[in-house]
Write a protein that holds these residues in place. Sequence first.
Motif, PDB file in Angstrom:
ATOM      1  N   PRO A 151     -36.345  62.843  27.278  1.00  0.00           N
ATOM      2  CA  PRO A 151     -36.236  63.137  25.844  1.00  0.00           C
ATOM      3  C   PRO A 151     -34.912  63.805  25.497  1.00  0.00           C
ATOM      4  N   GLU A 152     -34.490  63.592  24.254  1.00  0.00           N
ATOM      5  CA  GLU A 152     -33.251  64.248  23.810  1.00  0.00           C
ATOM      6  C   GLU A 152     -33.603  65.483  22.982  1.00  0.00           C
ATOM      7  N   PHE A 153     -32.672  66.453  23.002  1.00  0.00           N
ATOM      8  CA  PHE A 153     -32.877  67.679  22.230  1.00  0.00           C
ATOM      9  C   PHE A 153     -31.683  67.908  21.301  1.00  0.00           C
ATOM     10  N   LEU A 154     -31.112  66.816  20.793  1.00  0.00           N
ATOM     11  CA  LEU A 154     -29.898  66.927  19.988  1.00  0.00           C
ATOM     12  C   LEU A 154     -30.224  67.330  18.564  1.00  0.00           C
ATOM     13  N   ARG A 155     -29.380  68.199  18.012  1.00  0.00           N
ATOM     14  CA  ARG A 155     -29.495  68.536  16.588  1.00  0.00           C
ATOM     15  C   ARG A 155     -28.466  67.727  15.825  1.00  0.00           C
ATOM     16  N   GLU A 156     -28.892  67.084  14.752  1.00  0.00           N
ATOM     17  CA  GLU A 156     -27.905  66.390  13.913  1.00  0.00           C
ATOM     18  C   GLU A 156     -26.877  67.413  13.439  1.00  0.00           C
ATOM     19  N   GLY A 157     -25.645  66.963  13.362  1.00  0.00           N
ATOM     20  CA  GLY A 157     -24.578  67.872  12.934  1.00  0.00           C
ATOM     21  C   GLY A 157     -23.919  68.571  14.123  1.00  0.00           C
ATOM     22  N   ALA A 207     -43.737  67.516  26.284  1.00  0.00           N
ATOM     23  CA  ALA A 207     -42.875  68.689  26.074  1.00  0.00           C
ATOM     24  C   ALA A 207     -41.940  68.493  24.883  1.00  0.00           C
ATOM     25  N   LYS A 208     -41.479  67.264  24.694  1.00  0.00           N
ATOM     26  CA  LYS A 208     -40.575  67.008  23.561  1.00  0.00           C
ATOM     27  C   LYS A 208     -41.296  67.281  22.242  1.00  0.00           C
ATOM     28  N   HIS A 209     -42.502  66.748  22.087  1.00  0.00           N
ATOM     29  CA  HIS A 209     -43.269  67.017  20.873  1.00  0.00           C
ATOM     30  C   HIS A 209     -43.560  68.508  20.740  1.00  0.00           C
ATOM     31  N   CYS A 211     -41.790  71.041  21.738  1.00  0.00           N
ATOM     32  CA  CYS A 211     -40.597  71.788  21.289  1.00  0.00           C
ATOM     33  C   CYS A 211     -40.406  71.638  19.784  1.00  0.00           C
ATOM     34  N   ASN A 212     -40.411  70.390  19.299  1.00  0.00           N
ATOM     35  CA  ASN A 212     -40.170  70.191  17.864  1.00  0.00           C
ATOM     36  C   ASN A 212     -41.257  70.846  17.024  1.00  0.00           C
ATOM     37  N   ALA A 213     -42.501  70.730  17.453  1.00  0.00           N
ATOM     38  CA  ALA A 213     -43.599  71.322  16.681  1.00  0.00           C
ATOM     39  C   ALA A 213     -43.477  72.841  16.665  1.00  0.00           C
ATOM     40  N   ALA A 252     -33.658  82.719  16.088  1.00  0.00           N
ATOM     41  CA  ALA A 252     -33.419  81.347  15.618  1.00  0.00           C
ATOM     42  C   ALA A 252     -34.637  80.748  14.935  1.00  0.00           C
ATOM     43  N   PHE A 253     -34.351  79.892  13.954  1.00  0.00           N
ATOM     44  CA  PHE A 253     -35.393  79.132  13.251  1.00  0.00           C
ATOM     45  C   PHE A 253     -36.389  80.019  12.513  1.00  0.00           C
ATOM     46  N   LEU A 254     -35.900  81.176  12.055  1.00  0.00           N
ATOM     47  CA  LEU A 254     -36.732  82.043  11.217  1.00  0.00           C
ATOM     48  C   LEU A 254     -36.116  82.161   9.828  1.00  0.00           C
ATOM     49  N   ASN A 255     -35.294  81.171   9.440  1.00  0.00           N
ATOM     50  CA  ASN A 255     -34.700  81.237   8.103  1.00  0.00           C
ATOM     51  C   ASN A 255     -35.660  80.646   7.084  1.00  0.00           C
ATOM     52  N   ALA A 256     -36.119  81.518   6.178  1.00  0.00           N
ATOM     53  CA  ALA A 256     -37.007  81.047   5.112  1.00  0.00           C
ATOM     54  C   ALA A 256     -36.177  80.282   4.090  1.00  0.00           C
ATOM     55  N   TYR A 260     -38.279  72.687   6.328  1.00  0.00           N
ATOM     56  CA  TYR A 260     -37.618  71.711   7.202  1.00  0.00           C
ATOM     57  C   TYR A 260     -37.777  70.296   6.651  1.00  0.00           C
ATOM     58  N   GLY A 261     -36.778  69.460   6.984  1.00  0.00           N
ATOM     59  CA  GLY A 261     -36.837  68.041   6.634  1.00  0.00           C
ATOM     60  C   GLY A 261     -36.245  67.255   7.779  1.00  0.00           C
ATOM     61  N   GLY A 262     -35.704  66.071   7.460  1.00  0.00           N
ATOM     62  CA  GLY A 262     -35.074  65.262   8.490  1.00  0.00           C
ATOM     63  C   GLY A 262     -36.030  64.242   9.075  1.00  0.00           C
ATOM     64  N   TYR A 263     -35.476  63.442   9.967  1.00  0.00           N
ATOM     65  CA  TYR A 263     -36.242  62.336  10.537  1.00  0.00           C
ATOM     66  C   TYR A 263     -37.199  62.814  11.627  1.00  0.00           C
ATOM     67  N   CYS A 264     -36.941  64.028  12.180  1.00  0.00           N
ATOM     68  CA  CYS A 264     -37.694  64.399  13.391  1.00  0.00           C
ATOM     69  C   CYS A 264     -38.918  65.274  13.129  1.00  0.00           C
ATOM     70  N   PHE A 265     -38.699  66.487  12.601  1.00  0.00           N
ATOM     71  CA  PHE A 265     -39.823  67.434  12.510  1.00  0.00           C
ATOM     72  C   PHE A 265     -41.025  66.873  11.739  1.00  0.00           C
ATOM     73  N   ALA A 322     -28.335  66.828   1.545  1.00  0.00           N
ATOM     74  CA  ALA A 322     -28.673  66.494   2.936  1.00  0.00           C
ATOM     75  C   ALA A 322     -29.821  67.391   3.404  1.00  0.00           C
ATOM     76  N   PHE A 323     -30.574  66.962   4.424  1.00  0.00           N
ATOM     77  CA  PHE A 323     -31.727  67.779   4.849  1.00  0.00           C
ATOM     78  C   PHE A 323     -31.295  69.076   5.517  1.00  0.00           C
ATOM     79  N   LYS A 324     -30.013  69.128   5.903  1.00  0.00           N
ATOM     80  CA  LYS A 324     -29.417  70.367   6.418  1.00  0.00           C
ATOM     81  C   LYS A 324     -27.909  70.181   6.387  1.00  0.00           C
ATOM     82  N   PRO A 325     -27.121  71.259   6.545  1.00  0.00           N
ATOM     83  CA  PRO A 325     -25.665  71.089   6.513  1.00  0.00           C
ATOM     84  C   PRO A 325     -25.173  70.326   7.744  1.00  0.00           C
TER      85      PRO A 325
HETATM   86  C1  UGA Z   1     -34.417  68.725  15.600  1.00  0.00           C
HETATM   87  C2  UGA Z   1     -34.412  69.651  16.840  1.00  0.00           C
HETATM   88  O1  UGA Z   1     -33.774  70.881  16.519  1.00  0.00           O
HETATM   89  C3  UGA Z   1     -33.697  68.986  18.000  1.00  0.00           C
HETATM   90  O2  UGA Z   1     -33.800  69.817  19.167  1.00  0.00           O
HETATM   91  C4  UGA Z   1     -34.351  67.640  18.290  1.00  0.00           C
HETATM   92  O3  UGA Z   1     -33.695  66.964  19.343  1.00  0.00           O
HETATM   93  C5  UGA Z   1     -34.297  66.779  17.045  1.00  0.00           C
HETATM   94  O4  UGA Z   1     -34.987  67.471  15.970  1.00  0.00           O
HETATM   95  C6  UGA Z   1     -34.965  65.464  17.331  1.00  0.00           C
HETATM   96  O5  UGA Z   1     -36.150  65.448  17.713  1.00  0.00           O
HETATM   97  O6  UGA Z   1     -34.284  64.439  17.304  1.00  0.00           O
HETATM   98  P1  UGA Z   1     -32.646  68.170  13.675  1.00  0.00           P
HETATM   99  O7  UGA Z   1     -33.752  67.379  13.032  1.00  0.00           O
HETATM  100  O8  UGA Z   1     -31.287  67.581  13.788  1.00  0.00           O
HETATM  101  O9  UGA Z   1     -33.061  68.563  15.175  1.00  0.00           O
HETATM  102  O10 UGA Z   1     -32.499  69.473  12.817  1.00  0.00           O
HETATM  103  P2  UGA Z   1     -32.694  71.043  12.997  1.00  0.00           P
HETATM  104  O11 UGA Z   1     -31.388  71.698  13.139  1.00  0.00           O
HETATM  105  O12 UGA Z   1     -33.712  71.343  14.008  1.00  0.00           O
HETATM  106  O13 UGA Z   1     -33.277  71.395  11.544  1.00  0.00           O
HETATM  107  C7  UGA Z   1     -34.489  70.791  11.080  1.00  0.00           C
HETATM  108  C8  UGA Z   1     -34.819  71.284   9.707  1.00  0.00           C
HETATM  109  O14 UGA Z   1     -35.256  72.627   9.739  1.00  0.00           O
HETATM  110  C9  UGA Z   1     -33.667  71.260   8.693  1.00  0.00           C
HETATM  111  O15 UGA Z   1     -34.156  70.750   7.463  1.00  0.00           O
HETATM  112  C10 UGA Z   1     -33.267  72.719   8.550  1.00  0.00           C
HETATM  113  O16 UGA Z   1     -32.705  73.013   7.291  1.00  0.00           O
HETATM  114  C11 UGA Z   1     -34.616  73.387   8.725  1.00  0.00           C
HETATM  115  N1  UGA Z   1     -34.550  74.786   9.182  1.00  0.00           N
HETATM  116  C12 UGA Z   1     -34.014  75.093  10.396  1.00  0.00           C
HETATM  117  C13 UGA Z   1     -35.075  75.796   8.380  1.00  0.00           C
HETATM  118  O17 UGA Z   1     -35.583  75.548   7.261  1.00  0.00           O
HETATM  119  N2  UGA Z   1     -35.041  77.083   8.830  1.00  0.00           N
HETATM  120  C14 UGA Z   1     -34.527  77.402  10.042  1.00  0.00           C
HETATM  121  O18 UGA Z   1     -34.551  78.601  10.402  1.00  0.00           O
HETATM  122  C15 UGA Z   1     -33.993  76.389  10.846  1.00  0.00           C
END
Ligand code: UGA
Length: 441
Positions: A151-157, A207-209, A211-213, A252-256, A260-265, A322-325
């Motif tokens: 599995p990959e753990f890449l963050r877009e951007g 494990a990949k699921h 982590c994201n969850a 990390a990841f406690l920013n209210a 979250y958005g994007g293709y993954c979560f 965008a779903f994130k910067p």
């Molecule tokens: C996420 C995971 O972080 C990667 O490890 C994983 O590989 C990837 O999914 C995937 O499965 O392909 P990504 O979707 O690129 O990566 O974006 P994140 O940086 O994780 O952010 C996800 C969303 O959460 C964004 O919309 C971001 O704005 C939001 N977010 C993030 C918050 O609202 N609060 C935070 O504290 C952090």
Amino acid sequence: MRVGVIGTGHVGLITCASFAAVGHDVVGTDADRSKIDALSTGDMPFHEPGVADSIRAGMAGGRLSFSHETADAVREADVVFVCVGTPARASGEANLVAVEQAAREVVAHASAGLVIAEKSTVPAGTADRLTRSVALQRPDIAGSVEVVSNPEFLREGHALHDAMHPERILVGADSDAAFDVMRRLYEPFTSEGARLIETDIRTAELAKHACNAFLALKISYANALARLCERAGADVEAVTEVMGADSRIGPAFLNAGLGYGGYCFPKDLVAFDHLASSLGYDFAMLREVARINDEAIDATLEKVRDALWNLEDKRVALLGLAFKPGTDDVRIAPALMLAQRLRELGATVVGYDPHAAESAVRAQPELEVAPTAYEAAREAHCVVLCTEWEEFQELDFDKLGEIMATRVFVDGRNAIDGERAVAHGFHFYPTGRRPLTPGRA
Ligand code: UGA
């Protein structure tokens, strides 16, 4: 080593770039012929920092090429990565049709000894299914073609950086021979200190699921706290700072914010829940995480309504689409969901994003976009910051206030110094913190 990559989306293309960068010979292919044509001339299908240069360098160095033919990616390869999409079906279950099709094409051209690596996010048990279909399709090589999970753990951007400097590399395999191939493949990374974790295949898939969850859960926890802080008159930024100072929790990841958005979560959470229920476990916590995430949009919408009252005759500017910067990806972008909800309530919505305007209009043709943040804000009754692009730190509130119809700023990411806005006469609505009003700041 020789590497084939099936699917040149975000994951596949970064897989191509990173393996070529460390000296492997890589051939990428995609069912979408136009994508391969564009890549072959150096055109990128999406915005991702550093990837265009890295792809071009790989091609110029003769280590990376793209082909319409799957056979070119499989012939002589040691490992072929399956990097195709796994979208959600209406039920939430991951749709694995593309994974199966890609694997069938690979197997059609495979020789004995090939390792097929799943990089797409798939439910636990998928590799077993693939192994069974290899046995049906090619009994002649069935015993010697292995499927592994990687599995990959890449963050877009930050995807290229994450691929070149991985925190961990996860490989799930069933035999020493397969582990050995994957160890050799990743040697350029492990020799630089990257940690390789080896497990059985189902564990790696799960494990990949997991982590994201869990990351989504952290975000929703912060957003639930934001709702509570808004009611209690407390400050969510301070609460999460206190939490984050505990090394067992981490900051990390406690920013209210807008959630979250994007293709993954969003898709992975539903697919994980679906997997759990198909195995007889009710993972209700995951559904609550998704509910709190939806609630974050409602909460932001309520701030706009609280400030503006009726929305029918009002203009709202959204900064960041965008779903994130750091990306032009607008898939399941909270900003676009908010835009939709605002329009349903009668507001006129105009958006601005430094990189994602084009993809936003493609996804939501009714969305009006402006070339700058100030043009978006012209005559607006309220600005909502939806994506925390760096450039919004530099907003000139004087200029903004002069061109807006009324000075209301909703900070959907807690990215702006509210005192600065209030000093210029703005009514400022952060997330999970007290609103600030001119004269009472
Ligand atoms: C996420 C995971 O972080 C990667 O490890 C994983 O590989 C990837 O999914 C995937 O499965 O392909 P990504 O979707 O690129 O990566 O974006 P994140 O940086 O994780 O952010 C996800 C969303 O959460 C964004 O919309 C971001 O704005 C939001 N977010 C993030 C918050 O609202 N609060 C935070 O504290 C952090």
